[in-house]
Scaffold this active site. Sequence first.
Site, PDB file in Angstrom:
ATOM      1  N   MET A 157       0.968  -1.376  -0.084  1.00 46.95           N
ATOM      2  CA  MET A 157       0.318  -0.088  -0.357  1.00 46.95           C
ATOM      3  C   MET A 157       0.907   1.042   0.345  1.00 46.95           C
ATOM      4  SD  MET A 157      -3.429  -0.893   1.834  1.00 46.95           S
ATOM      5  CE  MET A 157      -2.856  -0.641   3.482  1.00 46.95           C
ATOM      6  N   LEU A 200       6.413   3.250   1.343  1.00 42.20           N
ATOM      7  CA  LEU A 200       7.877   1.966   1.470  1.00 42.20           C
ATOM      8  C   LEU A 200       8.856   2.583   2.486  1.00 42.20           C
ATOM      9  CD1 LEU A 200       7.648   1.048  -2.496  1.00 42.20           C
ATOM     10  CD2 LEU A 200       5.737   0.446  -0.605  1.00 42.20           C
ATOM     11  N   GLN A 258       5.609 -11.781   7.345  1.00 43.17           N
ATOM     12  CA  GLN A 258       5.369 -11.238   8.722  1.00 43.17           C
ATOM     13  C   GLN A 258       4.775 -11.084   9.582  1.00 43.17           C
ATOM     14  OE1 GLN A 258       8.548 -14.707   9.864  1.00 43.17           O
ATOM     15  NE2 GLN A 258       7.341 -16.175   9.057  1.00 43.17           N
ATOM     16  N   HIS A 296       9.239  -3.388   3.708  1.00 35.47           N
ATOM     17  CA  HIS A 296       9.140  -3.748   2.064  1.00 35.47           C
ATOM     18  C   HIS A 296       9.806  -4.110   1.131  1.00 35.47           C
ATOM     19  CE1 HIS A 296       5.236  -0.488   3.738  1.00 35.47           C
ATOM     20  NE2 HIS A 296       5.182  -1.201   2.968  1.00 35.47           N
TER      21      HIS A 296
HETATM   22  P1  AMP Z   1       1.661  -3.209   3.112  1.00 32.15           P
HETATM   23  O1  AMP Z   1       2.143  -1.867   2.271  1.00 32.15           O
HETATM   24  O2  AMP Z   1       1.683  -2.379   4.821  1.00 32.15           O
HETATM   25  O3  AMP Z   1       0.335  -3.242   3.077  1.00 32.15           O
HETATM   26  O4  AMP Z   1       2.716  -3.717   3.502  1.00 32.15           O
HETATM   27  C1  AMP Z   1       2.889  -4.969   2.305  1.00 32.15           C
HETATM   28  C2  AMP Z   1       4.240  -6.065   2.296  1.00 32.15           C
HETATM   29  O5  AMP Z   1       4.897  -6.003   3.313  1.00 32.15           O
HETATM   30  C3  AMP Z   1       2.691  -7.026   3.317  1.00 32.15           C
HETATM   31  O6  AMP Z   1       2.799  -8.348   2.458  1.00 32.15           O
HETATM   32  C4  AMP Z   1       3.593  -6.784   4.862  1.00 32.15           C
HETATM   33  O7  AMP Z   1       3.836  -7.950   5.939  1.00 32.15           O
HETATM   34  C5  AMP Z   1       4.540  -6.145   4.113  1.00 32.15           C
HETATM   35  N1  AMP Z   1       5.582  -5.889   6.065  1.00 32.15           N
HETATM   36  C6  AMP Z   1       5.464  -4.239   5.947  1.00 32.15           C
HETATM   37  N2  AMP Z   1       5.885  -4.574   6.439  1.00 32.15           N
HETATM   38  C7  AMP Z   1       6.917  -4.696   7.137  1.00 32.15           C
HETATM   39  C8  AMP Z   1       8.016  -5.121   8.197  1.00 32.15           C
HETATM   40  N3  AMP Z   1       7.937  -4.109   9.030  1.00 32.15           N
HETATM   41  N4  AMP Z   1       8.429  -6.392   7.966  1.00 32.15           N
HETATM   42  C9  AMP Z   1       8.335  -6.681   6.999  1.00 32.15           C
HETATM   43  N5  AMP Z   1       7.580  -7.294   6.165  1.00 32.15           N
HETATM   44  C10 AMP Z   1       6.607  -6.385   6.395  1.00 32.15           C
END
Ligand code: AMP
Length: 280
Positions: A30, A33, A149, A37
């Site tokens: 989303m 970043l 995770q 990410h």
């Molecule tokens: P989001 O943009 O929050 O929807 O996240 C996109 C992807 O990045 C999802 O698979 C999240 O689990 C992963 N993600 C977000 N923050 C972290 C983090 N701190 N460590 C690992 N993966 C992450």
Amino acid sequence: MIIFKTTENLREYLKDKPASQGVVGFVPTMGALHRGHLSLVNLCRQQNTLTVVSIFVNPLQFNQKSDFDNYPSTIEKDMEMLIGAGVDVLFLPSEKEMYPDENKKVTYDLGYLDQILEGAQRPGHFQGVARVVDLLLQIVQPDNLYLGQKDFQQIKVIQRMIKLKGHHTKVVEAPLVREESGLAMSSRNERLSGTGRKKAAIIYKNLKTIKEEINEFPFSSLRKKAIDDLRKNGFKVDYIELATQKDLKLLNDFDNKIPSRVLVAAWIESVRLIDNIPIP
Ligand code: AMP
């Protein structure tokens, strides 16, 4: 990096890629970043010949309008980061592009996953997640899908949706990336003040304490201690729960023969943060 804003153009591009070009990996995001990410992007690049990233702030998965309205957006910086990371394709759809009317009204049988933890606290959230990832998988048809995770329950939900829909995509899990303080990296951290951000590290401190002491004390007393500590520091706690790692079934107490996780959701400065830790 090639940027596509329409499904049609992206589909056409991916269709024309000769099969010899190999394996397609996909990282849905989303935006706003951060290094979390990028860890998914790096893993994806190592394991695939083509890396596709999407940025789409999915309105269907927000159960509070204010959270959607305040979701951070840093698109110029995001694009620079993705170019720097060597991403091949960025999909940047509009809401209209993702959800022409007929695309919205689909529900998934997510079973108990929709009723516990994030499912219980955020009605409709996982239906929205399942819907957008289902649509994205139909468009990109990747061999591998990269999920963090950090959102542990989300991984289980997406795996279930993939099974229900018969997608031929393998889920690859990437470990949670933290800030130096221990705070789980999250786009929502940007909404915290300096003090709030420092305080937010207390969440992980409590998770670590539970992990260290779980062989000695019942989980219920460790949970109470953690909730008290968080409340004392100004948090509102939605839950701290222990669950099996494999299928996220809630546990009353720890059994060292069952790989488990402690999961937490708590509010500070009107920002809702989630975190989790594997046990043992
Ligand atoms: P989001 O943009 O929050 O929807 O996240 C996109 C992807 O990045 C999802 O698979 C999240 O689990 C992963 N993600 C977000 N923050 C972290 C983090 N701190 N460590 C690992 N993966 C992450």
